[in-house]
Scaffold this active site. Structure first.
Site, short mmCIF file in Angstrom:
data_model
loop_
_atom_site.label_atom_id
_atom_site.label_comp_id
_atom_site.label_asym_id
_atom_site.label_seq_id
_atom_site.Cartn_x
_atom_site.Cartn_y
_atom_site.Cartn_z
N GLN A 189 0.82 -1.21 0.00
CA GLN A 189 0.00 0.00 0.00
C GLN A 189 0.86 1.27 0.00
O GLN A 189 0.33 2.37 0.02
CB GLN A 189 -0.91 0.01 1.22
CG GLN A 189 -1.91 -1.14 1.24
CD GLN A 189 -2.71 -1.21 2.53
OE1 GLN A 189 -2.62 -0.33 3.39
NE2 GLN A 189 -3.50 -2.25 2.69
N HIS A 216 -1.24 0.74 5.56
CA HIS A 216 -1.96 1.70 6.41
C HIS A 216 -1.17 2.99 6.66
O HIS A 216 -0.66 3.23 7.75
CB HIS A 216 -2.35 1.05 7.76
CG HIS A 216 -3.42 0.03 7.61
ND1 HIS A 216 -4.16 -0.42 8.67
CD2 HIS A 216 -3.90 -0.62 6.52
CE1 HIS A 216 -5.04 -1.32 8.24
NE2 HIS A 216 -4.88 -1.46 6.94
N GLU A 252 -15.58 3.70 8.82
CA GLU A 252 -16.24 4.78 9.55
C GLU A 252 -16.23 6.11 8.80
O GLU A 252 -15.28 6.44 8.10
CB GLU A 252 -15.54 5.00 10.90
CG GLU A 252 -15.67 3.83 11.85
CD GLU A 252 -15.00 4.10 13.20
OE1 GLU A 252 -14.42 5.19 13.37
OE2 GLU A 252 -15.08 3.22 14.07
N TYR A 283 -11.18 8.54 18.57
CA TYR A 283 -12.18 7.84 17.74
C TYR A 283 -12.15 6.33 17.91
O TYR A 283 -12.78 5.60 17.16
CB TYR A 283 -12.04 8.32 16.29
CG TYR A 283 -12.59 9.74 16.20
CD1 TYR A 283 -13.90 9.99 15.87
CD2 TYR A 283 -11.81 10.82 16.59
CE1 TYR A 283 -14.43 11.27 15.88
CE2 TYR A 283 -12.31 12.11 16.61
CZ TYR A 283 -13.64 12.32 16.26
OH TYR A 283 -14.16 13.60 16.30
N TYR A 307 -9.71 -9.77 10.11
CA TYR A 307 -9.91 -10.53 8.86
C TYR A 307 -10.06 -12.02 9.13
O TYR A 307 -10.67 -12.74 8.35
CB TYR A 307 -8.76 -10.26 7.90
CG TYR A 307 -8.69 -8.82 7.46
CD1 TYR A 307 -9.65 -8.30 6.60
CD2 TYR A 307 -7.69 -7.99 7.91
CE1 TYR A 307 -9.62 -6.98 6.20
CE2 TYR A 307 -7.64 -6.66 7.53
CZ TYR A 307 -8.60 -6.16 6.67
OH TYR A 307 -8.56 -4.84 6.28
#
Lengths: 171, 372
Positions: B84, B146, B240, B250, B261
């Site tokens: 990523q 991430h 979210e 949060y 997963y």
């Protein structure tokens, strides 16, 4: 009185080797033991990983009651085990025959070999899965060395028990 | 630009996904550019051209006639790419027309030591100049997942940057003393605004604006309602949409609507006192990867709606409406194409631009009413 001259008593010191039951009885026992090993390893692994995940949350200062812990453990026994059981099944399908082969060469090490087959086998599976899947670590508990070792211990214990049962002297 | 579109892709008819919509709204889809490698972010230049980032580390220029220049824009900082990781956002500074200043967010470092960086540069119309790294998220960590990466400017000239938890470091998202799993607020020179919520507090990073996030890939400032919104990827469920409050926690990973997963619970809690609940959550996940608020004249019925790019499950663009604090999905755009959508933007003319996330043939699509 117990018969003391049977073939099974000639292998004292190695409880894993030596019997003369029928082939079908051996196959049935090995098969049932294999299924049992998969189930035990899966359940133990699930319970272990739940405790590591909860420990991570409680380590952030959040209280986790016994009831919540039990409910989470049960949840994972339902939701985590299908995929983990599949991993364990595939692992043991390879690892246990390999351990049996090595045990023929080194019968004195049978117990250790079967323990190692489960423990090392699941470690290899973790490595393969993490290398092949997009997410870096598929099972959260294996992010730490302690978590990984405990999961290995759980599966290794199950395969050690497998050997104790599947390869015990016949009656 | 419309006249020079390479290929037209016919008429798509919107589906009504929620009960609130009265009429389906037609739109047509045009391919503006293709052949991009994991396009990630799009910015509209004042002269009609567009800048598009490609995740492996290239900044591409699309001319006003819709043609994609073969040579990438020079001057992009070296990025850590793979998985990523790579080049993420391109965001024009509010004074871009005068200064040519833009920001790039990207993964910086090595496989073993990396995190999200922001570089400021001046685009001279052809290449980047005066490139300077103004922010490096701390601490550096291993892996390639991430990173967050989305940027939104605020009316005071500062900007917020969504970050990620690095996947394997989720518990760190609960520590406002570092940048993992946070949204930071910075000035254009990389310094932190003095009115950031944790300035002067021991064991708190002064750049942190909110924390407890997993992987924030959408931030926007809703000027009409003076609120800051963010979207983040959950694990298996638990994506979210959050309304950001300065200093808010949060919840990740203590509270989430998602599972790991593997099917295991990451936490027993979906809500707890002291943690900000999401304004909306998607379970199962849609993998929200980009967000914009629609302001424009081409789709007047959509004014004020939030458009969310979705990579998985119901792929496409989710048109959401917040009404009296309740978030409802109104429509799923591009559902018939079933393509991963990385980003969504509103063009200067009010048309909607979308980036599809493909390794070899990522595209820039334009959505406009039929005949426009």
């Amino acid at each position: 009185m117990v018969e003391g001259t049977g073939l099974e008593n000639r292998q004292r010191g190695n409880p894993f080797v030596g019997s003369n039951p029928t082939l079908s009885a051996i196959s049935k026992r090995v098969l049932l033991s294999f299924v049992g090993a998969v189930l035990v390893a899966t359940a133990l692994g699930s319970i272990v990983q739940t405790q590591f995940n909860l420990a991570a949350i409680s380590g952030l200062g959040v209280d986790i009651s016994l009831g919540t812990r039990l409910a989470t453990t049960l949840h994972d026994l339902g939701m985590f085990t299908p995929v983990f059981g599949t991993i364990v099944f595939a692992t043991l399908l390879v690892a246990l025959p390999l351990a049996a082969l090595l045990a023929r060469l080194m019968p004195a090490l049978t117990g250790i070999l079967f323990f190692a087959a489960g423990a090392v086998g699941i470690w290899v599976s973790f490595q393969l899965i993490d290398a092949l899947l997009p997410m870096p670590t598929f099972i959260g508990a294996t992010r730490s060395t302690v978590g990984t070792l405990t999961m290995m211990l759980a599966v290794g214990f199950a395969t050690w028990v497998f050997a104790r049962i599947a390869l015990r002297p016949g009656r | 630009m419309t006249a020079s579109i390479r290929a037209a892709a016919g008429l798509a008819v919107a589906l009504i996904a929620g009960a609130a919509m009265a009429q389906p709204i037609d739109y047509r889809v045009e391919t503006v550019a293709s052949g991009l490698e994991h396009p990630w972010s799009l910015a509209f230049l004042p002269d009609g051209r567009m800048l598009v980032t490609e995740r492996p580390g290239r900044l591409r220029l699309i001319d006003a006639d819709g043609s994609l220049r073969a040579e990438p824009v020079q001057g992009v900082p070296e990025v850590h790419s793979g998985g990523q990781a790579g080049l993420f956002e391109v965001a024009l500074a509010p004074d871009f027309e005068q200064s040519g200043t833009l920001l790039l967010s990207y993964a910086c470092g090595t496989r073993e030591q990396n995190n999200t960086c922001v570089a400021r540069a001046r685009f001279d119309g052809d290449r980047l100049r005066d490139v300077q790294t103004i922010f490096t998220a701390q601490p550096m960590k291993r892996g390639n997942a991430h990173y967050g990466g989305r940027i939104a400017f605020l009316p005071d000239g500062s900007f917020v940057l969504g970050l990620g938890d690095g996947f394997d470091f989720r518990e760190q998202a609960q520590d406002p003393g570092n940048h993992i799993g946070t949204i930071v607020r910075l000035n254009l020179d990389g310094s932190y605004p003095e009115d950031n919520p944790f300035v002067g507090r021991a064991d708190h990073a002064p750049e942190v604006f909110t924390y407890g996030h997993r992987n924030v890939q959408g931030v926007l400032y809703d000027a009409a309602n003076q609120r800051l919104l963010a979207i983040e990827h959950g694990p298996r469920g638990g994506d979210e949409l959050n309304v950001l409050e300065p200093g808010g926690n949060y919840g990740w990973p203590v509270v989430t609507f998602g599972l790991d997963y593997s099917g295991a619970r990451i936490t027993p809690f979906r809500s707890l006192s002291g943690f900000m609940p999401p304004a909306h959550h998607w379970s199962p996940s849609i993998a929200p990867a980009g967000m914009v608020i629609y302001r424009g004249t081409l789709f007047p019925e959509w004014d004020g709606d939030i458009l969310v790019a979705a990579l998985t499950q119901e792929r496409g663009v989710h048109r959401m409406r917040i009404s009296d604090g309740v978030v409802k999905r109104e429509q799923l755009l591009l559902h018939d194409r079933d393509e991963r959508v990385r980003d969504v933007r509103v063009g200067p003319d009010g048309s909607i631009f979308v980036l599809t996330d493909l390794a070899q043939d990522g595209r820039v699509l334009r959505l406009a009413p039929p005949g426009r």
